[in-house]
Design a protein around this motif. Sequence first.
Motif, PDB file in Angstrom:
ATOM      1  N   LEU A 129      19.186 -14.466   2.396  1.00 35.24           N
ATOM      2  CA  LEU A 129      19.371 -13.546   1.271  1.00 35.24           C
ATOM      3  C   LEU A 129      18.113 -13.491   0.409  1.00 35.24           C
ATOM      4  O   LEU A 129      17.666 -12.408   0.007  1.00 35.24           O
ATOM      5  N   LEU A 130      17.525 -14.651   0.139  1.00 35.81           N
ATOM      6  CA  LEU A 130      16.320 -14.698  -0.683  1.00 35.81           C
ATOM      7  C   LEU A 130      15.163 -13.975  -0.004  1.00 35.81           C
ATOM      8  O   LEU A 130      14.363 -13.310  -0.671  1.00 35.81           O
ATOM      9  N   GLU A 131      15.078 -14.094   1.317  1.00 38.71           N
ATOM     10  CA  GLU A 131      14.012 -13.400   2.040  1.00 38.71           C
ATOM     11  C   GLU A 131      14.204 -11.885   1.969  1.00 38.71           C
ATOM     12  O   GLU A 131      13.258 -11.129   1.758  1.00 38.71           O
ATOM     13  N   ARG A 132      15.443 -11.433   2.155  1.00 41.42           N
ATOM     14  CA  ARG A 132      15.713  -9.997   2.084  1.00 41.42           C
ATOM     15  C   ARG A 132      15.413  -9.449   0.691  1.00 41.42           C
ATOM     16  O   ARG A 132      14.967  -8.307   0.545  1.00 41.42           O
ATOM     17  N   ALA A 133      15.659 -10.272  -0.321  1.00 45.22           N
ATOM     18  CA  ALA A 133      15.474  -9.814  -1.705  1.00 45.22           C
ATOM     19  C   ALA A 133      14.023  -9.469  -2.006  1.00 45.22           C
ATOM     20  O   ALA A 133      13.741  -8.746  -2.975  1.00 45.22           O
ATOM     21  N   ARG A 134      13.092  -9.975  -1.209  1.00 49.65           N
ATOM     22  CA  ARG A 134      11.685  -9.634  -1.429  1.00 49.65           C
ATOM     23  C   ARG A 134      11.457  -8.124  -1.320  1.00 49.65           C
ATOM     24  O   ARG A 134      10.477  -7.598  -1.824  1.00 49.65           O
ATOM     25  N   HIS A 135      12.381  -7.436  -0.642  1.00 51.74           N
ATOM     26  CA  HIS A 135      12.248  -6.000  -0.438  1.00 51.74           C
ATOM     27  C   HIS A 135      13.265  -5.203  -1.249  1.00 51.74           C
ATOM     28  O   HIS A 135      13.276  -3.983  -1.174  1.00 51.74           O
ATOM     29  N   GLY A 136      14.114  -5.906  -2.011  1.00 49.00           N
ATOM     30  CA  GLY A 136      15.161  -5.234  -2.769  1.00 49.00           C
ATOM     31  C   GLY A 136      16.368  -4.996  -1.887  1.00 49.00           C
ATOM     32  O   GLY A 136      16.256  -4.437  -0.783  1.00 49.00           O
ATOM     33  N   ASP A 177      27.444  -5.305   4.121  1.00 51.41           N
ATOM     34  CA  ASP A 177      27.301  -3.891   3.790  1.00 51.41           C
ATOM     35  C   ASP A 177      26.211  -3.744   2.731  1.00 51.41           C
ATOM     36  O   ASP A 177      26.466  -3.764   1.524  1.00 51.41           O
ATOM     37  N   TYR A 178      24.979  -3.652   3.187  1.00 56.79           N
ATOM     38  CA  TYR A 178      23.840  -3.571   2.280  1.00 56.79           C
ATOM     39  C   TYR A 178      22.714  -2.784   2.958  1.00 56.79           C
ATOM     40  O   TYR A 178      22.778  -2.492   4.151  1.00 56.79           O
ATOM     41  N   ARG A 179      21.700  -2.458   2.165  1.00 60.44           N
ATOM     42  CA  ARG A 179      20.482  -1.889   2.753  1.00 60.44           C
ATOM     43  C   ARG A 179      19.271  -2.439   2.014  1.00 60.44           C
ATOM     44  O   ARG A 179      19.341  -2.738   0.819  1.00 60.44           O
ATOM     45  N   LEU A 180      18.183  -2.571   2.749  1.00 65.09           N
ATOM     46  CA  LEU A 180      16.912  -2.974   2.155  1.00 65.09           C
ATOM     47  C   LEU A 180      16.220  -1.725   1.627  1.00 65.09           C
ATOM     48  O   LEU A 180      16.249  -0.680   2.263  1.00 65.09           O
ATOM     49  N   LEU A 181      15.601  -1.854   0.468  1.00 63.57           N
ATOM     50  CA  LEU A 181      15.090  -0.675  -0.211  1.00 63.57           C
ATOM     51  C   LEU A 181      13.603  -0.412   0.005  1.00 63.57           C
ATOM     52  O   LEU A 181      13.201   0.712   0.213  1.00 63.57           O
ATOM     53  N   SER A 182      12.757  -1.435  -0.057  1.00 66.73           N
ATOM     54  CA  SER A 182      11.327  -1.180  -0.141  1.00 66.73           C
ATOM     55  C   SER A 182      10.564  -1.274   1.174  1.00 66.73           C
ATOM     56  O   SER A 182       9.637  -0.527   1.392  1.00 66.73           O
ATOM     57  N   SER A 183      10.921  -2.213   2.058  1.00 64.40           N
ATOM     58  CA  SER A 183      10.175  -2.356   3.306  1.00 64.40           C
ATOM     59  C   SER A 183      10.947  -3.209   4.293  1.00 64.40           C
ATOM     60  O   SER A 183      12.141  -3.446   4.112  1.00 64.40           O
TER      61      SER A 183
END
Length: 310
Positions: A129-136, A177-183
Amino acid sequence: MNTHRIRSPELEHDFVRDTKLGYEPEGTYGYVRCLEHGVPNPLVRWHYHEEYELHLIIETRGKVFVGDYIGHFEPGHLVLTGPRLPHNWISTDIPAEGVPLRDVVLQFSDEPLRRATDLIPDLRDVLPLLERARHGIEFFGMSDRARERLVRIRSLHGLKRFTEFLEFLGELSECSDYRLLSSMPLQSFDDDTSLAQISTIVDYITENSASQFSMAELSKRVGMSESQFSRYFRRATGNTFTDFVNRLRVTRACQLLMETDRYITNVCYDAGFNNVANFNRRFLEIKGMTPKEFRKQGEARFGGGAPRQG
Protein backbone atom coordinates in the motif's frame (compact mmCIF):
# COMPACT_ATOMS: atom_id res chain seq x y z
CA MET A 1 9.43 35.29 -26.78
CA ASN A 2 9.29 31.97 -24.91
CA THR A 3 9.71 32.31 -21.14
CA HIS A 4 10.41 29.71 -18.48
CA ARG A 5 8.13 30.81 -15.66
CA ILE A 6 8.37 28.14 -12.97
CA ARG A 7 5.13 26.85 -11.46
CA SER A 8 6.52 24.31 -9.03
CA PRO A 9 4.55 22.89 -6.12
CA GLU A 10 5.06 24.50 -2.73
CA LEU A 11 6.74 22.50 0.05
CA GLU A 12 4.54 22.52 3.14
CA HIS A 13 6.64 23.03 6.27
CA ASP A 14 5.50 22.04 9.72
CA PHE A 15 5.64 25.61 11.02
CA VAL A 16 2.71 26.64 8.76
CA ARG A 17 0.42 23.97 10.21
CA ASP A 18 -1.58 26.37 12.34
CA THR A 19 -4.65 25.28 14.31
CA LYS A 20 -6.49 28.19 12.66
CA LEU A 21 -6.14 26.33 9.36
CA GLY A 22 -7.65 23.13 10.79
CA TYR A 23 -4.63 21.24 12.15
CA GLU A 24 -4.61 19.59 15.56
CA PRO A 25 -2.53 21.54 18.10
CA GLU A 26 1.09 20.50 18.55
CA GLY A 27 1.41 18.10 21.49
CA THR A 28 -2.15 16.76 21.28
CA TYR A 29 -1.39 13.95 18.84
CA GLY A 30 1.22 11.22 18.38
CA TYR A 31 2.18 9.46 15.16
CA VAL A 32 -1.11 10.23 13.38
CA ARG A 33 -2.17 13.84 12.87
CA CYS A 34 -5.70 14.87 11.88
CA LEU A 35 -6.74 17.85 9.81
CA GLU A 36 -10.15 19.25 8.85
CA HIS A 37 -10.80 22.35 6.80
CA GLY A 38 -13.32 24.07 4.59
CA VAL A 39 -13.01 26.33 1.55
CA PRO A 40 -11.74 28.89 0.96
CA ASN A 41 -8.62 28.05 2.96
CA PRO A 42 -4.89 28.84 2.42
CA LEU A 43 -4.21 25.07 2.50
CA VAL A 44 -5.95 24.71 -0.85
CA ARG A 45 -2.94 25.09 -3.11
CA TRP A 46 -0.55 23.10 -5.33
CA HIS A 47 1.82 21.65 -2.71
CA TYR A 48 3.59 18.61 -1.30
CA HIS A 49 4.98 17.44 2.04
CA GLU A 50 7.01 14.66 3.59
CA GLU A 51 4.04 12.74 5.04
CA TYR A 52 1.50 10.36 3.59
CA GLU A 53 -1.90 12.01 3.44
CA LEU A 54 -5.29 10.29 3.34
CA HIS A 55 -7.76 12.78 1.96
CA LEU A 56 -11.59 12.43 2.08
CA ILE A 57 -13.81 15.03 0.38
CA ILE A 58 -16.98 15.78 2.37
CA GLU A 59 -18.50 18.55 0.24
CA THR A 60 -18.12 20.30 -3.14
CA ARG A 61 -17.08 19.14 -6.58
CA GLY A 62 -14.18 20.17 -8.74
CA LYS A 63 -10.83 19.17 -10.21
CA VAL A 64 -8.17 17.08 -8.46
CA PHE A 65 -4.47 17.25 -9.31
CA VAL A 66 -2.14 14.48 -8.10
CA GLY A 67 1.30 14.46 -9.69
CA ASP A 68 0.61 14.52 -13.43
CA TYR A 69 -2.98 13.32 -12.96
CA ILE A 70 -5.92 15.64 -13.62
CA GLY A 71 -9.41 14.41 -12.79
CA HIS A 72 -12.70 15.30 -11.17
CA PHE A 73 -13.80 14.86 -7.55
CA GLU A 74 -17.08 14.90 -5.66
CA PRO A 75 -18.19 14.11 -2.09
CA GLY A 76 -16.80 10.71 -1.04
CA HIS A 77 -13.60 11.07 -3.08
CA LEU A 78 -10.92 9.18 -1.09
CA VAL A 79 -7.22 9.42 -2.02
CA LEU A 80 -3.95 8.41 -0.35
CA THR A 81 -0.91 10.40 -1.49
CA GLY A 82 2.67 9.43 -0.68
CA PRO A 83 5.57 11.56 0.52
CA ARG A 84 6.54 14.49 -1.74
CA LEU A 85 3.77 13.79 -4.27
CA PRO A 86 2.29 17.17 -5.32
CA HIS A 87 -1.49 17.49 -5.05
CA ASN A 88 -4.40 19.90 -4.87
CA TRP A 89 -8.20 19.84 -4.88
CA ILE A 90 -9.86 22.87 -6.52
CA SER A 91 -13.59 23.23 -5.77
CA THR A 92 -15.62 24.76 -8.60
CA ASP A 93 -18.99 25.07 -6.83
CA ILE A 94 -18.21 27.05 -3.66
CA PRO A 95 -21.18 29.11 -2.43
CA ALA A 96 -20.66 32.78 -1.57
CA GLU A 97 -20.56 32.01 2.16
CA GLY A 98 -17.95 29.26 1.67
CA VAL A 99 -18.02 25.67 2.97
CA PRO A 100 -17.09 25.05 6.64
CA LEU A 101 -15.98 21.43 6.16
CA ARG A 102 -14.73 20.19 2.80
CA ASP A 103 -11.83 17.89 3.71
CA VAL A 104 -11.12 15.34 6.43
CA VAL A 105 -7.45 14.34 6.38
CA LEU A 106 -4.94 12.06 8.11
CA GLN A 107 -1.19 12.58 7.92
CA PHE A 108 1.46 10.08 8.98
CA SER A 109 5.21 9.77 8.45
CA ASP A 110 7.02 7.23 6.31
CA GLU A 111 10.19 6.27 8.17
CA PRO A 112 8.70 5.29 11.58
CA LEU A 113 6.20 2.94 9.95
CA ARG A 114 8.79 1.34 7.69
CA ARG A 115 11.18 0.87 10.63
CA ALA A 116 8.36 -0.73 12.57
CA THR A 117 7.77 -3.24 9.76
CA ASP A 118 11.38 -4.39 10.21
CA LEU A 119 10.71 -5.14 13.87
CA ILE A 120 7.08 -6.33 13.67
CA PRO A 121 6.48 -8.73 10.76
CA ASP A 122 2.68 -8.37 11.05
CA LEU A 123 2.94 -4.77 9.81
CA ARG A 124 4.55 -5.78 6.53
CA ASP A 125 1.13 -6.30 4.97
CA VAL A 126 0.89 -2.52 4.53
CA LEU A 127 4.14 -2.17 2.54
CA PRO A 128 2.53 -2.71 -0.89
CA LEU A 129 0.00 0.00 0.00
CA LEU A 130 2.80 2.41 0.89
CA GLU A 131 4.54 1.71 -2.41
CA ARG A 132 1.35 2.33 -4.40
CA ALA A 133 0.78 5.57 -2.51
CA ARG A 134 3.90 7.03 -4.13
CA HIS A 135 1.72 7.46 -7.21
CA GLY A 136 -1.53 8.42 -5.47
CA ILE A 137 -4.34 5.89 -4.86
CA GLU A 138 -8.02 6.60 -5.35
CA PHE A 139 -10.23 4.14 -3.44
CA PHE A 140 -13.77 3.26 -4.46
CA GLY A 141 -16.67 2.07 -2.32
CA MET A 142 -14.96 3.01 0.95
CA SER A 143 -16.05 6.60 1.59
CA ASP A 144 -18.71 5.84 4.24
CA ARG A 145 -16.40 3.47 6.10
CA ALA A 146 -13.56 5.96 5.80
CA ARG A 147 -15.70 8.74 7.27
CA GLU A 148 -16.55 6.57 10.28
CA ARG A 149 -12.90 5.63 10.80
CA LEU A 150 -11.63 9.19 10.43
CA VAL A 151 -14.16 10.57 12.91
CA ARG A 152 -13.27 7.86 15.40
CA ILE A 153 -9.51 8.33 14.95
CA ARG A 154 -9.88 12.07 15.57
CA SER A 155 -11.80 11.39 18.79
CA LEU A 156 -9.13 9.06 20.18
CA HIS A 157 -5.64 9.61 21.58
CA GLY A 158 -2.51 7.62 22.30
CA LEU A 159 -2.55 3.87 21.83
CA LYS A 160 -6.28 3.77 21.07
CA ARG A 161 -5.84 6.19 18.16
CA PHE A 162 -2.84 4.28 16.83
CA THR A 163 -4.71 0.96 17.06
CA GLU A 164 -7.70 2.39 15.20
CA PHE A 165 -5.35 3.84 12.57
CA LEU A 166 -3.63 0.48 12.02
CA GLU A 167 -6.98 -1.27 11.59
CA PHE A 168 -8.01 1.32 9.02
CA LEU A 169 -4.65 1.04 7.24
CA GLY A 170 -5.22 -2.71 7.09
CA GLU A 171 -8.61 -2.18 5.44
CA LEU A 172 -7.10 0.15 2.86
CA SER A 173 -4.33 -2.34 2.10
CA GLU A 174 -6.95 -5.05 1.46
CA CYS A 175 -9.11 -2.87 -0.79
CA SER A 176 -8.96 -4.17 -4.36
CA ASP A 177 -11.20 -1.51 -5.90
CA TYR A 178 -8.74 1.31 -6.50
CA ARG A 179 -6.73 3.03 -9.21
CA LEU A 180 -3.29 4.60 -9.31
CA LEU A 181 -3.39 8.22 -10.35
CA SER A 182 0.03 9.55 -11.33
CA SER A 183 2.22 6.77 -12.77
CA MET A 184 3.21 3.10 -12.72
CA PRO A 185 4.60 1.08 -9.80
CA LEU A 186 7.30 -1.57 -10.12
CA GLN A 187 5.77 -4.90 -9.14
CA SER A 188 7.93 -7.57 -7.52
CA PHE A 189 7.99 -11.24 -8.45
CA ASP A 190 9.87 -14.39 -7.52
CA ASP A 191 12.92 -14.08 -9.78
CA ASP A 192 14.91 -11.56 -7.72
CA THR A 193 17.91 -11.57 -10.08
CA SER A 194 15.86 -10.73 -13.14
CA LEU A 195 13.85 -8.17 -11.17
CA ALA A 196 17.09 -6.48 -10.11
CA GLN A 197 18.24 -6.39 -13.74
CA ILE A 198 14.96 -4.91 -14.91
CA SER A 199 15.03 -2.43 -12.02
CA THR A 200 18.45 -1.28 -13.22
CA ILE A 201 17.05 -0.75 -16.71
CA VAL A 202 14.00 1.07 -15.35
CA ASP A 203 16.35 3.40 -13.46
CA TYR A 204 18.36 3.96 -16.63
CA ILE A 205 15.24 4.71 -18.70
CA THR A 206 13.94 7.06 -16.02
CA GLU A 207 17.19 9.01 -15.90
CA ASN A 208 17.64 9.07 -19.69
CA SER A 209 14.07 9.17 -20.98
CA ALA A 210 14.85 12.10 -23.27
CA SER A 211 17.61 10.11 -25.00
CA GLN A 212 17.10 7.71 -27.87
CA PHE A 213 17.59 4.00 -27.14
CA SER A 214 16.12 0.70 -28.29
CA MET A 215 14.99 -2.45 -26.53
CA ALA A 216 17.76 -4.33 -28.36
CA GLU A 217 20.41 -2.05 -26.83
CA LEU A 218 19.02 -2.29 -23.30
CA SER A 219 18.48 -6.05 -23.41
CA LYS A 220 22.18 -6.45 -24.26
CA ARG A 221 23.07 -4.40 -21.17
CA VAL A 222 21.59 -7.09 -18.92
CA GLY A 223 22.60 -10.08 -21.05
CA MET A 224 19.09 -11.08 -22.11
CA SER A 225 17.60 -11.85 -25.49
CA GLU A 226 14.99 -9.36 -26.66
CA SER A 227 12.14 -11.83 -26.14
CA GLN A 228 13.33 -12.70 -22.62
CA PHE A 229 13.82 -9.02 -21.79
CA SER A 230 10.37 -8.16 -23.14
CA ARG A 231 8.73 -10.90 -21.04
CA TYR A 232 10.46 -9.92 -17.80
CA PHE A 233 9.97 -6.22 -18.42
CA ARG A 234 6.23 -6.58 -18.85
CA ARG A 235 5.97 -8.77 -15.78
CA ALA A 236 7.93 -6.30 -13.67
CA THR A 237 6.28 -3.08 -14.80
CA GLY A 238 2.87 -4.16 -16.06
CA ASN A 239 3.68 -2.53 -19.42
CA THR A 240 5.39 -3.39 -22.65
CA PHE A 241 8.76 -1.73 -23.12
CA THR A 242 7.36 0.72 -25.69
CA ASP A 243 4.33 1.60 -23.57
CA PHE A 244 6.51 2.15 -20.50
CA VAL A 245 8.88 4.48 -22.34
CA ASN A 246 5.97 6.40 -23.87
CA ARG A 247 4.28 6.76 -20.48
CA LEU A 248 7.50 7.93 -18.88
CA ARG A 249 8.07 10.48 -21.61
CA VAL A 250 4.47 11.69 -21.39
CA THR A 251 4.92 12.05 -17.62
CA ARG A 252 8.03 14.16 -18.25
CA ALA A 253 6.10 16.20 -20.82
CA CYS A 254 3.35 16.76 -18.24
CA GLN A 255 5.90 18.14 -15.81
CA LEU A 256 7.28 20.51 -18.44
CA LEU A 257 3.78 21.60 -19.48
CA MET A 258 2.82 22.29 -15.87
CA GLU A 259 6.03 23.90 -14.61
CA THR A 260 7.32 25.87 -17.62
CA ASP A 261 6.01 27.95 -20.51
CA ARG A 262 8.06 26.14 -23.13
CA TYR A 263 6.41 25.78 -26.51
CA ILE A 264 4.65 22.44 -26.93
CA THR A 265 6.94 21.61 -29.86
CA ASN A 266 9.96 22.06 -27.61
CA VAL A 267 8.33 20.00 -24.86
CA CYS A 268 7.87 17.19 -27.39
CA TYR A 269 11.61 16.92 -28.10
CA ASP A 270 12.70 17.67 -24.52
CA ALA A 271 10.61 14.73 -23.31
CA GLY A 272 12.27 12.34 -25.79
CA PHE A 273 9.75 12.11 -28.66
CA ASN A 274 11.23 12.52 -32.12
CA ASN A 275 8.19 13.98 -33.91
CA VAL A 276 5.24 16.11 -32.86
CA ALA A 277 2.54 13.96 -34.48
CA ASN A 278 3.62 10.87 -32.52
CA PHE A 279 3.90 12.96 -29.33
CA ASN A 280 0.36 14.31 -29.71
CA ARG A 281 -1.02 10.84 -30.48
CA ARG A 282 0.69 9.14 -27.50
CA PHE A 283 -0.21 12.00 -25.16
CA LEU A 284 -3.88 11.76 -26.14
CA GLU A 285 -3.87 7.98 -25.68
CA ILE A 286 -2.34 8.15 -22.19
CA LYS A 287 -3.84 11.35 -20.74
CA GLY A 288 -7.15 11.47 -22.62
CA MET A 289 -6.49 15.04 -23.80
CA THR A 290 -4.06 16.94 -25.98
CA PRO A 291 -0.92 18.59 -24.55
CA LYS A 292 -2.56 21.99 -25.09
CA GLU A 293 -5.69 20.93 -23.19
CA PHE A 294 -3.56 19.44 -20.41
CA ARG A 295 -1.63 22.69 -19.96
CA LYS A 296 -4.85 24.71 -19.93
CA GLN A 297 -6.49 22.46 -17.33
CA GLY A 298 -3.29 22.32 -15.31
CA GLU A 299 -3.41 26.07 -14.78
CA ALA A 300 -6.32 25.50 -12.38
CA ARG A 301 -4.20 23.59 -9.87
CA PHE A 302 -3.24 26.86 -8.20
CA GLY A 303 -6.87 27.86 -7.86
CA GLY A 304 -6.48 30.73 -10.30
CA GLY A 305 -3.01 32.01 -11.10
CA ALA A 306 0.16 32.08 -9.04
CA PRO A 307 0.60 29.68 -6.12
CA ARG A 308 -0.61 30.99 -2.82
CA GLN A 309 1.47 30.86 0.30
CA GLY A 310 -0.04 29.08 3.29
